[in-house]
Scaffold this motif. Structure first.
Motif, mmCIF file in Angstrom:
data_model
loop_
_atom_site.group_PDB
_atom_site.id
_atom_site.type_symbol
_atom_site.label_atom_id
_atom_site.label_comp_id
_atom_site.label_asym_id
_atom_site.label_seq_id
_atom_site.Cartn_x
_atom_site.Cartn_y
_atom_site.Cartn_z
ATOM 1 N N PHE A 25 0.849 -1.191 0.000
ATOM 2 C CA PHE A 25 0.000 0.000 0.000
ATOM 3 C C PHE A 25 0.885 1.241 0.000
ATOM 4 O O PHE A 25 2.092 1.165 0.263
ATOM 5 C CB PHE A 25 -0.923 0.019 1.224
ATOM 6 N N ARG A 26 0.263 2.389 -0.293
ATOM 7 C CA ARG A 26 0.965 3.662 -0.243
ATOM 8 C C ARG A 26 0.086 4.674 0.499
ATOM 9 O O ARG A 26 -1.085 4.865 0.160
ATOM 10 C CB ARG A 26 1.274 4.170 -1.642
ATOM 11 N N ARG A 27 0.672 5.277 1.542
ATOM 12 C CA ARG A 27 -0.037 6.300 2.319
ATOM 13 C C ARG A 27 0.871 7.506 2.463
ATOM 14 O O ARG A 27 2.015 7.377 2.889
ATOM 15 C CB ARG A 27 -0.430 5.756 3.697
ATOM 16 N N ASP A 28 0.356 8.678 2.071
ATOM 17 C CA ASP A 28 1.119 9.923 2.169
ATOM 18 C C ASP A 28 2.481 9.807 1.484
ATOM 19 O O ASP A 28 3.496 10.290 1.990
ATOM 20 C CB ASP A 28 1.307 10.326 3.637
ATOM 21 N N GLY A 29 2.495 9.137 0.347
ATOM 22 C CA GLY A 29 3.723 9.002 -0.432
ATOM 23 C C GLY A 29 4.685 7.949 0.057
ATOM 24 O O GLY A 29 5.754 7.762 -0.537
ATOM 25 N N GLN A 30 4.342 7.225 1.110
ATOM 26 C CA GLN A 30 5.214 6.188 1.671
ATOM 27 C C GLN A 30 4.630 4.811 1.390
ATOM 28 O O GLN A 30 3.450 4.562 1.666
ATOM 29 C CB GLN A 30 5.381 6.388 3.185
ATOM 30 N N ASP A 31 5.478 3.932 0.853
ATOM 31 C CA ASP A 31 5.051 2.560 0.592
ATOM 32 C C ASP A 31 5.253 1.695 1.827
ATOM 33 O O ASP A 31 6.260 1.847 2.542
ATOM 34 C CB ASP A 31 5.846 1.963 -0.572
ATOM 35 N N TYR A 32 4.327 0.786 2.062
ATOM 36 C CA TYR A 32 4.482 -0.169 3.157
ATOM 37 C C TYR A 32 3.700 -1.431 2.820
ATOM 38 O O TYR A 32 2.869 -1.436 1.895
ATOM 39 C CB TYR A 32 4.019 0.428 4.490
ATOM 40 N N GLU A 61 -8.638 2.161 -3.376
ATOM 41 C CA GLU A 61 -7.889 2.692 -4.515
ATOM 42 C C GLU A 61 -7.012 3.879 -4.118
ATOM 43 O O GLU A 61 -5.973 4.120 -4.740
ATOM 44 C CB GLU A 61 -8.844 3.091 -5.641
ATOM 45 N N ASP A 62 -7.421 4.638 -3.077
ATOM 46 C CA ASP A 62 -6.595 5.765 -2.637
ATOM 47 C C ASP A 62 -5.260 5.308 -2.053
ATOM 48 O O ASP A 62 -4.335 6.123 -1.900
ATOM 49 C CB ASP A 62 -7.345 6.591 -1.583
ATOM 50 N N PHE A 63 -5.172 4.024 -1.727
ATOM 51 C CA PHE A 63 -3.945 3.480 -1.131
ATOM 52 C C PHE A 63 -3.206 2.552 -2.114
ATOM 53 O O PHE A 63 -2.243 1.883 -1.727
ATOM 54 C CB PHE A 63 -4.272 2.715 0.152
ATOM 55 N N ASN A 64 -3.661 2.508 -3.344
ATOM 56 C CA ASN A 64 -3.033 1.635 -4.347
ATOM 57 C C ASN A 64 -1.621 2.141 -4.644
ATOM 58 O O ASN A 64 -1.451 3.301 -5.036
ATOM 59 C CB ASN A 64 -3.871 1.626 -5.628
ATOM 60 N N PRO A 65 -0.584 1.300 -4.464
ATOM 61 C CA PRO A 65 0.792 1.769 -4.685
ATOM 62 C C PRO A 65 1.148 1.914 -6.160
ATOM 63 O O PRO A 65 2.230 2.401 -6.501
ATOM 64 C CB PRO A 65 1.631 0.681 -4.025
ATOM 65 N N GLY A 66 0.242 1.475 -7.036
ATOM 66 C CA GLY A 66 0.511 1.617 -8.467
ATOM 67 C C GLY A 66 1.530 0.631 -9.009
ATOM 68 O O GLY A 66 2.121 0.863 -10.070
#
Length: 303
Positions: free
Chosen positions: A206-213, A261-266
């Motif tokens: 996932f990606r939150r606030d530009g950070q992947d985890y 989808e807002d947390f999709n890391p792409g």
């Protein structure tokens, strides 16, 4: 020394004699009399000034010079066949085209393209195999294979067909019963259906606030392909994360709903058509790969 059609025919006769074991057997294959075959071999030996065959009432035995000549004859005849096929292909690509694709992507994305392709190229026989096994293209197991993810270093040629993104989905019925996750951590309270080929702990990125985890998830079912996981999710068994192409029909029909989808890391994996390239590549391979690029390339994203 000039090479002409008689010389090519002589090579063919000599190779047939060795392959079939006698003058008479070679003559039956080539529609020649045994004496005509014998005269051809005599002319070759006289022209070269060496003995190619030791003849007895029971068998024919190659001399060392005969073995060398046979090797050269087979190579030349193969080159002639390749050259003639290449020239014939320029007019109308033809012949058997062996295609290898994965089960899900092949069924959903490649097989639907075969009808329009065959309409354009009626002289090509498409021999398609759907399997998640990696075939040996260089070893002759397929002419074209569709590969996902990074490609290993090799002498093969690859053309990009697109990229496959990932998506988290669940059915409306499952969400109505168990609630809709609003942030990734909500998945800890859900049945997450996963792939079974990961050796490490199952995690979804996932990606939150530009950070992947990565988030560990658990569930009651694992499978080896996204089509199965998508079907289970559509049946209300749980939530899954799969390639977009494998659930595109279910999303379009409303049987599956995209989540988080807002947390999709792409993250994506590239899709390539892999084949043996080079100047001697058959036209049937070239036109098929060109067709796939046209239909599945950047203008037609798969996920």
């Amino acid at each position: 020394m000039q090479f002409n059609s008689d010389r090519a025919r002589s090579l063919e006769v000599f190779a047939a004699v060795i392959e079939h074991g006698s003058f008479s057997a070679a003559g039956r294959v080539l529609d020649l009399t045994p004496s005509a075959v014998s005269r051809t071999i005599d002319r070759i030996e006289q022209r070269l000034g060496v003995r190619l065959l030791l003849r007895s009432t029971r068998a024919l035995t190659l001399t060392a010079e005969g073995a060398a000549y046979l090797s050269a004859a087979r190579r030349i005849l193969a080159d002639l066949d390749d050259a003639e096929q290449a020239i014939a292909d320029r007019g109308a690509p033809r012949g058997r085209l062996r295609v290898s694709a994965s089960q899900a992507h092949g069924r959903l994305c490649i097989v639907p393209l075969l009808k329009p392709f065959m309409a354009l190229h009626p002289h090509i026989l498409v021999d398609i195999s759907l399997s998640d096994r990696l075939v040996d293209i260089a070893g002759g197991e397929a002419d074209v294979a569709i590969r996902f993810g990074p490609l290993a270093d090799s002498a093969l040629t690859a053309r990009k067909l697109g990229e496959n993104g990932r998506i988290i989905v669940a059915s409306p019925a499952y969400l109505a019963e168990h609630g809709t996750p609003l942030v990734p951590e909500d998945l800890h309270r859900h049945n997450c259906l996963n792939f079974n080929f990961r050796r490490a702990e199952p995690v979804w990125p996932f990606r939150r606030d530009g950070q992947d985890y990565a988030l560990s998830v658990t569930g009651s079912v694992e499978a080896n392909n996204g089509e199965t996981l998508g079907q289970l999710a559509a049946d209300g068994v749980g939530i899954t994360r799969v390639g977009r192409f494998s659930v595109a029909p279910e999303i379009a029909s409303g049987r599956l709903i995209p989540l988080l989808e807002d947390f999709n890391p792409g993250d994506v994996e590239s899709i390539h058509a892999v084949f043996v390239g080079g100047a001697n590549m058959p036209a049937r391979v070239r036109v098929f790969v060109d067709f796939l690029v046209e239909r599945l390339g950047p203008a037609h994203p798969q996920g």
